[in-house]
Scaffold this active site. Structure first.
Site, mmCIF file in Angstrom:
data_model
loop_
_atom_site.group_PDB
_atom_site.id
_atom_site.type_symbol
_atom_site.label_atom_id
_atom_site.label_comp_id
_atom_site.label_asym_id
_atom_site.label_seq_id
_atom_site.Cartn_x
_atom_site.Cartn_y
_atom_site.Cartn_z
ATOM 1 N N GLU A 221 0.826 -1.214 0.000
ATOM 2 C CA GLU A 221 0.000 0.000 0.000
ATOM 3 C C GLU A 221 0.858 1.261 0.000
ATOM 4 O O GLU A 221 1.818 1.383 0.762
ATOM 5 C CB GLU A 221 -0.911 0.057 1.240
ATOM 6 C CG GLU A 221 -1.751 1.335 1.211
ATOM 7 C CD GLU A 221 -2.517 1.667 2.496
ATOM 8 O OE1 GLU A 221 -3.224 2.687 2.486
ATOM 9 O OE2 GLU A 221 -2.393 0.929 3.481
ATOM 10 N N ASP B 172 9.459 5.987 14.796
ATOM 11 C CA ASP B 172 9.241 7.401 14.496
ATOM 12 C C ASP B 172 9.606 8.189 15.746
ATOM 13 O O ASP B 172 9.019 7.972 16.815
ATOM 14 C CB ASP B 172 7.756 7.597 14.135
ATOM 15 C CG ASP B 172 7.410 9.052 13.842
ATOM 16 O OD1 ASP B 172 8.335 9.882 13.748
ATOM 17 O OD2 ASP B 172 6.211 9.362 13.704
ATOM 18 N N ASP C 188 10.033 12.022 17.181
ATOM 19 C CA ASP C 188 9.605 13.373 16.838
ATOM 20 C C ASP C 188 10.015 14.346 17.943
ATOM 21 O O ASP C 188 9.754 14.104 19.121
ATOM 22 C CB ASP C 188 8.070 13.365 16.698
ATOM 23 C CG ASP C 188 7.547 14.615 16.031
ATOM 24 O OD1 ASP C 188 8.019 15.707 16.387
ATOM 25 O OD2 ASP C 188 6.667 14.500 15.176
ATOM 26 N N CYS D 70 16.468 23.442 16.352
ATOM 27 C CA CYS D 70 17.701 24.192 16.095
ATOM 28 C C CYS D 70 18.863 23.240 16.346
ATOM 29 O O CYS D 70 18.672 22.105 16.780
ATOM 30 C CB CYS D 70 17.791 25.430 16.981
ATOM 31 S SG CYS D 70 18.094 25.029 18.720
ATOM 32 N N GLY E 54 12.289 15.413 7.316
ATOM 33 C CA GLY E 54 12.077 16.616 6.505
ATOM 34 C C GLY E 54 11.725 17.830 7.339
ATOM 35 O O GLY E 54 11.724 18.955 6.863
ATOM 36 N N ARG F 203 11.155 17.771 11.734
ATOM 37 C CA ARG F 203 11.588 17.815 13.140
ATOM 38 C C ARG F 203 11.870 16.446 13.737
ATOM 39 O O ARG F 203 11.786 16.277 14.951
ATOM 40 C CB ARG F 203 10.515 18.529 13.958
ATOM 41 C CG ARG F 203 9.166 17.856 13.801
ATOM 42 C CD ARG F 203 8.098 18.441 14.684
ATOM 43 N NE ARG F 203 6.879 17.679 14.528
ATOM 44 C CZ ARG F 203 5.731 18.177 14.102
ATOM 45 N NH1 ARG F 203 5.634 19.436 13.779
ATOM 46 N NH2 ARG F 203 4.662 17.414 14.004
ATOM 47 N N GLY F 204 12.158 15.447 12.908
ATOM 48 C CA GLY F 204 12.386 14.127 13.494
ATOM 49 C C GLY F 204 13.087 13.170 12.568
ATOM 50 O O GLY F 204 13.556 13.546 11.488
ATOM 51 N N HIS G 106 13.089 8.809 11.189
ATOM 52 C CA HIS G 106 12.397 7.527 11.092
ATOM 53 C C HIS G 106 13.434 6.431 10.880
ATOM 54 O O HIS G 106 14.481 6.679 10.289
ATOM 55 C CB HIS G 106 11.448 7.515 9.885
ATOM 56 C CG HIS G 106 10.399 8.582 9.931
ATOM 57 N ND1 HIS G 106 9.847 9.126 8.790
ATOM 58 C CD2 HIS G 106 9.813 9.218 10.973
ATOM 59 C CE1 HIS G 106 8.944 10.051 9.137
ATOM 60 N NE2 HIS G 106 8.918 10.128 10.463
ATOM 61 N N LYS H 154 5.762 8.020 6.566
ATOM 62 C CA LYS H 154 6.232 8.857 5.460
ATOM 63 C C LYS H 154 7.399 8.195 4.717
ATOM 64 O O LYS H 154 8.326 7.677 5.334
ATOM 65 C CB LYS H 154 6.682 10.192 6.031
ATOM 66 C CG LYS H 154 7.066 11.183 4.977
ATOM 67 C CD LYS H 154 7.587 12.415 5.651
ATOM 68 C CE LYS H 154 7.641 13.516 4.618
ATOM 69 N NZ LYS H 154 8.089 14.736 5.193
#
Length: 415
Positions: free
Chosen positions: A44, A109, A111, A128, A161, A163-164, A166, A313
């Protein structure tokens, strides 16, 4: 890095999907050598289009099919889901209950928003260089455990992309794990527990598990610079109160004069250990470690990891708010990874435009059969080195697969 204008996104995505997306490597990854029949066809994908239009249960026959659809739809975001019992795009034709998620990579994930109670520099979606160290520590701690404690070989780490980060664990045996086993693994990797209302989120006992010791030795390398200098975790009354909440009240009286006398976090931390923690507690190191873990240990989104049908993502997706590409992270250079130097869709499209018009004209005159060459345009841009990291990961997957097939054929010869 070039400023990104979200208004330009639709046009930039067209160029990106037509000339820069690494389709061949992407298909090579998710096809897993074509060993299992229809593995790619039963996967999927979901697309988020302009204006948050969300389309689930997309599936494709092959690389060419995927390319055509992505170039037609120009998704703002691509998510990857499970491999199902049937083709996801035909899920409505399957009788109720028969359409089941069967396999997926084990994913993690992490974050930055989950650390808002312990970082002082930024909050919510902002990051930052001072708080990015949290992600560096998270990758080091989780990756070491996946490799050494579980023996997982194929681990792809990707910047989200924004703030985290994967992680995709892609070993054959791992992709078949049940939801219960996935829950067990993520439980093993979780030490910080409790919601916003829980002040003390880490509790250790005298029997320290080797996983905790090894995690602490990683945190130790970063703690002073990250927590005491950059985050200044004992620099104000409010932040001192947060640390006091993690320490038994019987020790508080000893600490007040220290905090009045010393003002830097470095001095306060040293005296806090010397005067309060160690003299009052035979197991003082447990208390010190609990504080360090609460401030620095990875915080995983458990639901993402345990559900087989949970979407995550895709690598090489574009973040619609920052324009940054979700690029693979080189595990040999984790400490050097800087999210602010990651290519944005505007920067790589403009790099492509800068290629001489002459070359551009040649490209335009190419026939459809020359499409294969066109996909290599990423090599001329700053996306190139990140695709190389991905290719190295794929080579290791291929080697492993060939090794397994050889083992199987040798075993069959023995019978």
């Amino acid at each position: 890095m070039e400023a990104f204008d979200p208004a330009e996104l639709p046009e930039l995505l067209k160029l990106y999907y037509r000339r820069l997306f690494p389709y061949a490597q992407y298909y090579r990854w998710l096809n897993y050598g074509g060993v299992v029949k229809n593995y790619f066809q039963h996967r999927e994908f979901s697309f988020t289009l302009k204006d948050d239009i969300y389309i689930r249960y997309q599936s494709f026959n092959n690389q060419s099919d995927l390319e055509k659809e992505m170039q037609k739809m120009n998704p703002y975001k691509i998510d990857i889901g499970a491999v199902y019992s049937h083709r996801p795009n035909q899920h409505n034709t399957v009788k109720l209950g028969a359409f089941q998620a069967q396999e997926k990579e084990l994913v993690f994930d992490i974050d930055m928003t989950d650390y808002d109670d312990v970082r002082r520099c930024c909050s919510s979606a902002d990051i930052c260089s001072k708080c990015w160290t949290l992600m560096t520590m998270a990758i080091r701690i989780i990756d070491r455990a996946l490799k050494e404690d579980f023996g997982f070989k194929h681990r792809l780490w990707v910047y989200s992309g924004r703030r985290g980060v994967h992680c995709w664990v892609c070993d054959d045996s791992v992709r078949k794990l049940s939801s219960a086993v996935r829950s067990g693994i993520v439980e093993y990797l979780s030490l910080v527990k409790g919601g916003q209302d829980v002040k003390k989120k880490v509790h250790l006992n005298e029997k320290i598990h080797p996983f905790v010791r090894k995690s602490i030795s990683i945190i130790n390398k970063y703690f002073e610079e990250y927590a005491l200098v950059d985050q200044d975790i004992l620099g104000s009354k409010e932040s001192c109160d947060k640390i006091l909440a993690l320490i038994p009240e019987t020790m508080h009286d000893d600490l007040q004069p220290i905090f009045q006398k010393h003002h830097s976090s470095l001095q306060r931390w040293e005296h806090l250990k010397k005067v309060a923690i160690y003299p009052n507690d035979k197991l003082g190191y447990l208390l010190e470690w609990e504080i360090m873990l609460q401030y620095c240990f990875p915080r995983l989104d458990i639901n993402v990891s345990k559900g087989i049908n949970h979407l995550l993502k895709s690598p090489f997706s574009v973040h619609p708010k920052t324009g940054r590409i979700s690029v693979p992270i080189d595990l040999q250079k984790v400490d050097q990874f800087d999210p602010f130097t990651v290519p944005t869709i505007s920067s790589i499209c403009h790099e492509l435009d800068a290629i001489s018009t002459n070359e551009e004209e040649k490209e335009e005159n190419k026939t459809e059969s020359d499409n294969k060459h066109r996909t290599r345009d990423y090599k001329k841009t700053s996306l190139g080195p990140y695709v190389k990291v991905f290719e190295k990961f794929l080579e290791n997957l291929d080697k492993s697969r060939k090794g397994e097939l050889l083992k199987k054929s040798d075993l069959q010869k023995d019978f």
